[in-house]
Design a protein around this motif. Sequence first.
Motif, PDB file in Angstrom:
ATOM      1  N   THR A  23       0.821  -1.216   0.000  1.00  0.00           N
ATOM      2  CA  THR A  23       0.000   0.000   0.000  1.00  0.00           C
ATOM      3  C   THR A  23       0.856   1.269   0.000  1.00  0.00           C
ATOM      4  O   THR A  23       0.378   2.327  -0.403  1.00  0.00           O
ATOM      5  CB  THR A  23      -0.967   0.031   1.201  1.00  0.00           C
ATOM      6  N   HIS A  24       2.106   1.170   0.460  1.00  0.00           N
ATOM      7  CA  HIS A  24       2.981   2.351   0.495  1.00  0.00           C
ATOM      8  C   HIS A  24       3.850   2.486  -0.755  1.00  0.00           C
ATOM      9  O   HIS A  24       4.639   3.429  -0.849  1.00  0.00           O
ATOM     10  CB  HIS A  24       3.884   2.313   1.738  1.00  0.00           C
ATOM     11  N   LYS A  80       5.234   3.575  -4.182  1.00  0.00           N
ATOM     12  CA  LYS A  80       5.079   4.787  -4.983  1.00  0.00           C
ATOM     13  C   LYS A  80       5.630   4.550  -6.389  1.00  0.00           C
ATOM     14  O   LYS A  80       6.437   3.644  -6.605  1.00  0.00           O
ATOM     15  CB  LYS A  80       5.807   5.955  -4.323  1.00  0.00           C
ATOM     16  N   THR A  81       5.189   5.348  -7.331  1.00  0.00           N
ATOM     17  CA  THR A  81       5.630   5.190  -8.718  1.00  0.00           C
ATOM     18  C   THR A  81       7.150   5.332  -8.822  1.00  0.00           C
ATOM     19  O   THR A  81       7.782   4.667  -9.651  1.00  0.00           O
ATOM     20  CB  THR A  81       4.947   6.226  -9.630  1.00  0.00           C
ATOM     21  N   HIS A  96       9.198   4.231  -6.792  1.00  0.00           N
ATOM     22  CA  HIS A  96       9.822   3.030  -6.225  1.00  0.00           C
ATOM     23  C   HIS A  96       9.923   1.891  -7.238  1.00  0.00           C
ATOM     24  O   HIS A  96      10.527   0.861  -6.947  1.00  0.00           O
ATOM     25  CB  HIS A  96       9.016   2.527  -5.020  1.00  0.00           C
ATOM     26  N   HIS A 127      -1.764  12.237  -2.847  1.00  0.00           N
ATOM     27  CA  HIS A 127      -1.733  10.799  -3.136  1.00  0.00           C
ATOM     28  C   HIS A 127      -1.210  10.522  -4.552  1.00  0.00           C
ATOM     29  O   HIS A 127      -1.334   9.402  -5.035  1.00  0.00           O
ATOM     30  CB  HIS A 127      -3.131  10.194  -2.973  1.00  0.00           C
ATOM     31  N   GLU A 133       1.672  10.075  -5.855  1.00  0.00           N
ATOM     32  CA  GLU A 133       2.781   9.138  -6.084  1.00  0.00           C
ATOM     33  C   GLU A 133       2.439   7.689  -5.762  1.00  0.00           C
ATOM     34  O   GLU A 133       3.162   6.782  -6.176  1.00  0.00           O
ATOM     35  CB  GLU A 133       4.003   9.569  -5.266  1.00  0.00           C
ATOM     36  N   TYR A 134       1.359   7.460  -5.020  1.00  0.00           N
ATOM     37  CA  TYR A 134       1.049   6.081  -4.624  1.00  0.00           C
ATOM     38  C   TYR A 134       0.547   5.289  -5.831  1.00  0.00           C
ATOM     39  O   TYR A 134      -0.260   5.765  -6.622  1.00  0.00           O
ATOM     40  CB  TYR A 134       0.012   6.065  -3.499  1.00  0.00           C
ATOM     41  N   LEU A 192      -4.501   2.885  -5.916  1.00  0.00           N
ATOM     42  CA  LEU A 192      -5.466   3.886  -5.457  1.00  0.00           C
ATOM     43  C   LEU A 192      -6.874   3.300  -5.394  1.00  0.00           C
ATOM     44  O   LEU A 192      -7.209   2.369  -6.132  1.00  0.00           O
ATOM     45  CB  LEU A 192      -5.470   5.079  -6.415  1.00  0.00           C
ATOM     46  N   LYS A 213      -7.414   7.939  -3.734  1.00  0.00           N
ATOM     47  CA  LYS A 213      -6.534   7.973  -2.562  1.00  0.00           C
ATOM     48  C   LYS A 213      -5.818   6.633  -2.399  1.00  0.00           C
ATOM     49  O   LYS A 213      -6.241   5.622  -2.948  1.00  0.00           O
ATOM     50  CB  LYS A 213      -7.342   8.285  -1.296  1.00  0.00           C
ATOM     51  N   LYS A 214      -4.735   6.670  -1.638  1.00  0.00           N
ATOM     52  CA  LYS A 214      -3.954   5.464  -1.390  1.00  0.00           C
ATOM     53  C   LYS A 214      -4.835   4.352  -0.836  1.00  0.00           C
ATOM     54  O   LYS A 214      -5.627   4.566   0.072  1.00  0.00           O
ATOM     55  CB  LYS A 214      -2.825   5.774  -0.394  1.00  0.00           C
ATOM     56  N   SER A 259      -6.061   1.361   1.322  1.00  0.00           N
ATOM     57  CA  SER A 259      -5.766   1.028   2.714  1.00  0.00           C
ATOM     58  C   SER A 259      -5.495  -0.464   2.884  1.00  0.00           C
ATOM     59  O   SER A 259      -5.880  -1.285   2.043  1.00  0.00           O
ATOM     60  CB  SER A 259      -6.943   1.432   3.612  1.00  0.00           C
TER      61      SER A 259
END
Length: 301
Positions: free
Chosen positions: A154-155, A157-158, A160, A207, A209-210, A213, A218-219, A221
């Motif tokens: 969930t954390h 990011k693009t 990463h 949000h 970069e996450y 979604l 939103k990111k 959960s």
Amino acid sequence: MTWEKEIRAFGYYLKIERSLQDNSILAYRQDVEKVAAYLEKNFPDIAPEQVQLYHLRQFVNDLAGLNISEFSQARIISGIKAFFKYLMYEDKILDNPALLLEAPKLTRTLPDTLSYIEIEKLLEAIPMGEPEGHRNRAMLEMLYSSGLRVSELTHLKTSHYYQDIGFLRVTGKGNKERLVPVGKSAAKYLRLYLEEVRVHQNIAKGHEEYIFLNRRGKKLSRVMVFLIIKKLVKEAGIQKNVSPHTFRHSFATHLVEGGADLRAVQEMLGHESITTTEIYTHLDRDYLRQVLNEFLPGNKN
């Protein structure tokens, strides 16, 4: 010295000094709050610096009499030990009353794992005609092919994801980073999700970069990931207790059964100690024993 003040300070220490994530900090604090409530009830007005080993042993004895698993007991005791170790570190106590506190011995077991056929059944149960289908397929492919924890997923990011070399930069427990390879199938469905679905979403501020979604941009959960998997398990007709972590266990189990080097598996899982990874070799030995008894003439019943 009051319990409330010291537990709050302990939380700050875990965040700043130990760089633990919020979920871990909350678990530690709740463990210490349990012993604090017990001591305040049974030994009124006792302060943290007045606690002795026999106080803690009485708490542990009462804990063992409750309907709490040995794993939960061990976790609570670990939290208590960490708290008093912190007090020693800060020179708030002279002696550590939890130093000789014993936890129940645990039998090292693994939850259910999924066979490759079951993994395929779950993936095939995803409705690819829906926008969420592309996201969910990419998500489950990533959980399985890279052995990610749900919080790591969930954390993500693009920034990463290094698509050109097929690797992820993952931030695991204790904010430790590792590079993890992405399987071919996972890379394919992740590209489809990023290029054909996510690019058309209205993404909420903060949000951007996450990778994964929800409908509101939103990111995603942790809870939502659990719910998605539970629904797919039911639709696929799999009679196992499956969680996001099941994919991680299945990933490691399939690698070990296939003959992968244990150090490589340790690196991909982000285990600090190889002894944690070695549990999968025990599972592999059980599997080998089962094969021997099932297929070798003379061993069959």
